[in-house]
Scaffold this active site. Structure first.
Site, PDB file in Angstrom:
ATOM      1  CB  THR A  67      38.698  44.726  44.122  1.00  0.00           C
ATOM      2  OG1 THR A  67      39.034  44.199  42.824  1.00  0.00           O
ATOM      3  CG2 THR A  67      37.725  45.880  43.952  1.00  0.00           C
ATOM      4  CB  SER A 106      38.542  47.901  40.275  1.00  0.00           C
ATOM      5  OG  SER A 106      37.708  48.503  39.313  1.00  0.00           O
ATOM      6  CB  SER A 119      39.506  35.798  37.538  1.00  0.00           C
ATOM      7  OG  SER A 119      39.208  34.620  38.272  1.00  0.00           O
ATOM      8  CE  LYS A 120      41.616  42.561  40.836  1.00  0.00           C
ATOM      9  NZ  LYS A 120      40.980  43.856  41.110  1.00  0.00           N
ATOM     10  NE  ARG A 121      34.032  35.931  40.991  1.00  0.00           N
ATOM     11  CZ  ARG A 121      33.225  36.386  40.027  1.00  0.00           C
ATOM     12  NH1 ARG A 121      32.826  35.572  39.067  1.00  0.00           N
ATOM     13  NH2 ARG A 121      32.851  37.651  40.020  1.00  0.00           N
TER      14      ARG A 121
END
Length: 289
Positions: free
Chosen positions: A14, A12, A258-260
């Site tokens: 994002t 995705s 993770s992106k987070r």
């Protein structure tokens, strides 16, 4: 003659890709290339708020820099909304969808009134408030312009398929094994809502069927979702691919990439002077979580 293995990488857009993404992409790519099969690239950009064209461009740039190639055109989900809409219409025609007018606050109040809060893989289970509405009330609220989501009537869906549902998992210690599915634990899952016209679960399952994917390679945190995906495949007459869920990757601190949590991106590693070969080695040698 053995069937051609078809794998895919489906990020995705994002954010930029990090080592965890690279690990997943490399796994599918190597399986396809070593078997003489096909490796597909799909951009899962259904969420119009979080997904951005510049991130899509970055994904293509990062994969090319790593030395990964793919077969055929890139499938971009946002260009195929009518196809997902047609599938929703099929499910509706089967009597398996209903409009849900509840907000998150409404659901929280309903759950509080019940006195317990059952959870499934996607979080709090929906208590079924709008499933009990009559056809006339549903139609009136839709005609009045009240926003709504479309939920799958899980009990009705399960009555339509032969059980037990199962899938072949290749990513287990000890070798491949058929795992039984329990889609009921998702409850009446949302398949579409006003801001996102089709859910991840619907789109990914439909695309895998349409593109002829025979082996789904993805992180093990998505293994529970396979139960729901098998239900959709059974309802819609789609073939069931094999699955290989790989361990999540962790950084030096032991936390999952993770992106987070701002995992180092491939772009940042490139700018720091790392070669594609070095980054591939990092991605394939990172510690499993």
């Amino acid at each position: 003659m053995a069937a051609t293995t078809v794998t895919r990488f489906a990020p995705s857009p994002t954010g930029r890709l990090h080592l965890g993404h690279a690990h997943s992409a490399l796994l599918g790519w190597r399986i396809a290339r070593e078997s003489g099969g096909r490796f597909l690239l799909r951009i899962e950009d259904i969420d119009p708020v979080r997904c951005r064209p510049d991130f899509t461009a970055g994904i293509l740039e990062d994969l090319a820099w790593l030395g990964l190639d793919w077969d055929g055109p890139v499938r971009v989900q946002s260009a195929h909304l009518p196809e997902y809409g047609a599938t929703l219409a099929r499910l509706s025609g089967m009597g398996l969808l209903y409009p849900c007018f509840c907000t998150r606050a409404d659901i929280a109040r309903e759950v509080a009134a019940i006195g317990h809060a059952p959870h499934g893989p996607d979080g709090l289970l929906y208590p079924g408030t709008c499933r009990r509405l009559g056809a006339a009330e549903r139609a009136a609220r839709i005609a009045a312009g009240e926003p709504y989501a479309l939920r799958l009537d899980m009990a009705a869906a399960l009555r339509r398929v032969a059980r037990p549902l199962a899938f072949l998992e290749l990513g287990l210690e000890g070798g491949p094994r058929r795992l039984r599915c329990d889609p009921a634990r998702f409850g009446d899952v949302v398949l579409a809502r006003k801001d996102i016209p089709a859910s991840y679960h619907l789109c990914v399952t439909q695309d895998d069927a349409l593109q002829g994917v025979t082996l789904v390679t993805r992180a093990e945190d998505l293994r529970p979702a396979t139960d729901l995906h098998r239900l959709l495949q059974a309802l819609l007459g789609w073939p069931a691919p094999r699955y290989r869920h790989h361990p999540l990757l962790t950084g030096p601190d032991g936390k999952r990439l993770s992106k987070r949590d701002n995992a180092p991106t491939l772009a940042a590693l490139r700018e720091a002077g790392h070669s594609p070969a070095a980054v591939r080695a990092m991605a394939e040698g990172a510690a499993p979580g």
